[in-house]
Design a protein around this motif. Structure first.
Motif, PDB file in Angstrom:
ATOM      1  N   SER A 187       0.936  -1.230  -0.012  1.00 30.65           N
ATOM      2  CA  SER A 187       0.045  -0.060  -0.033  1.00 30.65           C
ATOM      3  C   SER A 187       0.769   1.339   0.113  1.00 30.65           C
ATOM      4  O   SER A 187       2.024   1.121   0.536  1.00 30.65           O
ATOM      5  CB  SER A 187      -0.968   0.012   1.298  1.00 30.65           C
ATOM      6  OG  SER A 187      -2.021  -1.204   1.156  1.00 30.65           O
ATOM      7  N   ARG A 196      -9.806  -1.187  -4.780  1.00 33.63           N
ATOM      8  CA  ARG A 196      -8.429  -1.073  -4.194  1.00 33.63           C
ATOM      9  C   ARG A 196      -7.948   0.238  -3.924  1.00 33.63           C
ATOM     10  O   ARG A 196      -7.100   0.572  -2.847  1.00 33.63           O
ATOM     11  CB  ARG A 196      -7.450  -1.619  -5.191  1.00 33.63           C
ATOM     12  CG  ARG A 196      -7.736  -3.162  -5.738  1.00 33.63           C
ATOM     13  CD  ARG A 196      -6.676  -3.660  -6.700  1.00 33.63           C
ATOM     14  NE  ARG A 196      -6.525  -2.841  -7.828  1.00 33.63           N
ATOM     15  CZ  ARG A 196      -5.190  -2.132  -8.257  1.00 33.63           C
ATOM     16  NH1 ARG A 196      -4.218  -2.248  -7.625  1.00 33.63           N
ATOM     17  NH2 ARG A 196      -5.270  -1.755  -9.528  1.00 33.63           N
ATOM     18  N   GLN A 207      -5.404   6.914  -1.212  1.00 34.64           N
ATOM     19  CA  GLN A 207      -5.185   5.580  -0.651  1.00 34.64           C
ATOM     20  C   GLN A 207      -5.010   4.297  -1.829  1.00 34.64           C
ATOM     21  O   GLN A 207      -5.832   4.066  -2.229  1.00 34.64           O
ATOM     22  CB  GLN A 207      -5.915   5.199   0.487  1.00 34.64           C
ATOM     23  CG  GLN A 207      -5.794   4.004   1.239  1.00 34.64           C
ATOM     24  CD  GLN A 207      -4.349   3.930   2.195  1.00 34.64           C
ATOM     25  OE1 GLN A 207      -3.991   4.979   2.723  1.00 34.64           O
ATOM     26  NE2 GLN A 207      -3.427   3.108   1.942  1.00 34.64           N
ATOM     27  N   ASN A 262      -4.164   0.426  -2.149  1.00 35.18           N
ATOM     28  CA  ASN A 262      -4.097  -0.856  -1.578  1.00 35.18           C
ATOM     29  C   ASN A 262      -3.908  -1.930  -2.685  1.00 35.18           C
ATOM     30  O   ASN A 262      -4.403  -1.764  -3.850  1.00 35.18           O
ATOM     31  CB  ASN A 262      -5.126  -1.037  -0.525  1.00 35.18           C
ATOM     32  CG  ASN A 262      -5.293   0.102   0.612  1.00 35.18           C
ATOM     33  OD1 ASN A 262      -4.380   0.343   1.049  1.00 35.18           O
ATOM     34  ND2 ASN A 262      -6.665   0.098   1.085  1.00 35.18           N
TER      35      ASN A 262
END
Length: 119
Positions: A16, A65, A80, A82
């Motif tokens: 991440s 994601r 963000q 991930n």
């Protein structure tokens, strides 16, 4: 007006990262904001966008994601990321539609931040 991104780097697949973009200068209002990316040999593409009211839109390959968000009081945009994949490797750019005077509104770009995902 200046947009400055941060948070890029090298990460292994499955990892991440969180990108940030801060807008500064004589800003009256920021309308839509977004993250774009450009991989070597490819055109720049929209990854995710968010309106001033918080409505979001995502490119199909990142849905589930990536999460885009913003803090209007801080003129800051986030991404963000991930479950990163090697295919996410690119330079990521922040974009914002900014009003700077009563009659001036235009898009601004950040300088870009490199994201590299190793397999």
């Amino acid at each position: 007006v200046q947009l400055v991104e941060s948070g890029g780097g090298l990460v292994q697949a499955g990892g991440s990262l969180r990108l940030s973009c801060v807008a500064s200068g004589r800003i009256i209002r920021i309308n839509d904001m977004g993250w774009y990316r450009q991989a070597p040999g490819k055109q720049r593409e929209l990854v995710a966008s968010i309106t001033s009211g918080g409505s979001t839109n995502y490119e199909d390959s990142v849905k589930g994601r990536f999460t885009i968000s913003r803090e209007n009081a801080k003129n800051t945009l986030y991404l963000q990321m991930n479950s990163l994949e090697p295919e996410d490797t690119a330079v990521y750019y922040c974009n914002a539609d900014i009003v700077t005077t009563a009659f001036t509104r235009r898009p601004y770009w950040g300088q870009g931040t490199q994201v590299t995902v190793s397999s």
